[in-house]
Design an enzyme around this catalytic site. Structure first.
Site, PDB file in Angstrom:
ATOM      1  N   GLN A  33      -4.699   2.678 -36.994  1.00  0.00           N
ATOM      2  CA  GLN A  33      -4.299   1.287 -37.117  1.00  0.00           C
ATOM      3  C   GLN A  33      -3.461   1.164 -38.387  1.00  0.00           C
ATOM      4  OE1 GLN A  33      -3.307  -1.651 -36.148  1.00  0.00           O
ATOM      5  NE2 GLN A  33      -5.211  -1.896 -34.998  1.00  0.00           N
ATOM      6  N   ARG A  84      12.032  -3.642 -32.787  1.00  0.00           N
ATOM      7  CA  ARG A  84      13.194  -3.733 -33.683  1.00  0.00           C
ATOM      8  C   ARG A  84      13.382  -2.383 -34.355  1.00  0.00           C
ATOM      9  NH1 ARG A  84      16.068  -8.565 -32.945  1.00  0.00           N
ATOM     10  NH2 ARG A  84      14.561 -10.151 -32.331  1.00  0.00           N
ATOM     11  N   GLU A 123       6.467   2.984 -31.525  1.00  0.00           N
ATOM     12  CA  GLU A 123       5.783   2.200 -30.506  1.00  0.00           C
ATOM     13  C   GLU A 123       6.594   0.953 -30.165  1.00  0.00           C
ATOM     14  OE1 GLU A 123       1.410   1.449 -30.672  1.00  0.00           O
ATOM     15  OE2 GLU A 123       2.028  -0.665 -30.742  1.00  0.00           O
ATOM     16  N   ASN A 141     -17.509   7.810 -33.249  1.00  0.00           N
ATOM     17  CA  ASN A 141     -16.702   7.409 -32.094  1.00  0.00           C
ATOM     18  C   ASN A 141     -15.413   8.215 -32.032  1.00  0.00           C
ATOM     19  OD1 ASN A 141     -16.153   5.761 -29.789  1.00  0.00           O
ATOM     20  ND2 ASN A 141     -14.747   4.562 -31.030  1.00  0.00           N
ATOM     21  N   ALA A 163      -3.568  -7.028 -23.124  1.00  0.00           N
ATOM     22  CA  ALA A 163      -5.000  -7.253 -22.920  1.00  0.00           C
ATOM     23  C   ALA A 163      -5.280  -7.535 -21.448  1.00  0.00           C
ATOM     24  CB  ALA A 163      -5.465  -8.426 -23.779  1.00  0.00           C
ATOM     25  N   ASP A 174      -8.532  -4.449 -25.965  1.00  0.00           N
ATOM     26  CA  ASP A 174      -9.102  -5.707 -26.442  1.00  0.00           C
ATOM     27  C   ASP A 174      -9.517  -6.579 -25.261  1.00  0.00           C
ATOM     28  OD1 ASP A 174      -8.585  -5.105 -29.157  1.00  0.00           O
ATOM     29  OD2 ASP A 174      -6.480  -5.689 -28.883  1.00  0.00           O
TER      30      ASP A 174
END
Length: 315
Positions: free
Chosen positions: A193, A289, A32, A178, A66, A124
């Site tokens: 996460q 990185r 990511e 969920n 966000a 978020d």
């Protein structure tokens, strides 16, 4: 659910030999990135992409700020990866501050740009500390977003999972419900996460299976950049930071190279334990990185494709 005989044998082998000796390299990886804010950050990101590309990742994903604050930069970054590399690129997309029509249009533009994979997230709130409120006329959550995206095009869709519960979830069962809704809506996999204990992931994997959720659960791995920054992020997303980590990083604030060595060691050890428990797919939060993720992949036996082919030719 416990370890299988194969996993127990692998765990015993890991204890009997040097921890990373002759690990098979039979893993898949994904990475990511976040969209760069400046020309210098663009160079850093692109260097990271070029460093990690030879590991033949399943995909690389690009985050979405966000409230859609990085919308254009995310699109430009993903489009460039599609245009200039052979790596499948995934674009993050959230429900925040946009109507269904606006989000649907963004999705269509991604499809037209050659993007076939979306990481669908609730997102978020644009202002820290606020509660999430769905936009009038918008998608109310990631499950609804996933269902909406599937109507637009046959996207591959990844969603988020929370081994230690999403901060807005009432309890672990609500969190599992969920996750089930997102998978039922058409998601192909869930990426977790970040977490710092292999047992945390194994307990979550077992809970997902016990709940009858049949989906690929990929652990999200985040090597520590700085301990203070990691602690802040962990507090925001309900991730436990073990006390031993604070002790290990104590005194390294002004020693970047040493800190990087410690970070790589901790993350690699976590991945080695996950590997011993049967995990073969890893998703790395790189923070743009490459070095830490590359080093961990190397320890797990993952080698650049060209090097492998050259060795086969020599043999």
């Amino acid at each position: 659910m416990g370890l299988s005989l194969t996993q127990l044998h692998e765990a015993q082998s890991a204890l009997a030999a040097p921890l990373y000796a002759d690990v098979a390299g039979d893993i898949g990886v994904s990475f990511e990135f976040f969209p760069p804010k400046s020309e210098k950050m663009e160079e850093t990101l692109w260097a990271a992409v070029q460093t990690l590309a030879p590991l033949e990742p399943r995909f690389v994903s690009v985050t979405y700020g966000a409230g859609g604050s990085t919308r254009e930069r995310t699109h430009q970054t993903v489009a460039r990866i599609v245009r200039e590399t052979h790596i499948p690129a995934a674009a993050h997309l959230t429900c925040v501050d946009a109507t269904k029509d606006e989000i649907d249009q963004i999705a269509r533009e991604y499809w037209e740009a050659g993007v076939r994979h979306i990481v669908a997230l609730r997102g978020d709130p644009p202002r820290a500390g606020e509660k999430f409120v769905s936009h009038p006329g918008g998608y109310e959550n990631a499950a609804a977003l996933t269902a909406g995206l599937k109507k637009i095009a046959p996207f591959e869709i990844s969603v988020a999972a929370y081994p230690e519960c999403h901060p807005d979830s009432a309890n672990a069962q609500h969190d599992l419900d969920n996750l089930r809704a997102k998978i039922d809506a058409g998601a192909d996999r869930a990426i977790t996460q970040f977490f710092f204990s292999a047992e945390t992931f194994f307990r979550f994997r077992d809970a997902v299976a016990a709940a009858g959720i049949d989906a690929e659960i990929v652990p999200g791995i985040m090597p520590v950049s700085t301990f203070a920054a990691t602690s802040r992020m962990a507090a925001m997303c309900n991730t436990d930071v073990p006390e031993w980590m604070a002790r290990l990083f104590d005194g390294l604030e002004d020693h970047a190279a040493a800190r990087q060595l410690v970070a790589a060691t901790i993350a690699a050890e976590l991945c080695r334990k996950l590997y011993a428990g049967g995990v073969r797919q890893f998703h790395f939060y790189t923070l743009n990185r490459a070095e830490l993720a590359y080093a961990i992949c190397h320890l797990l036996g993952k080698r650049p494709a060209k090097a492998d082919k050259a060795l086969e030719a020599a043999a």
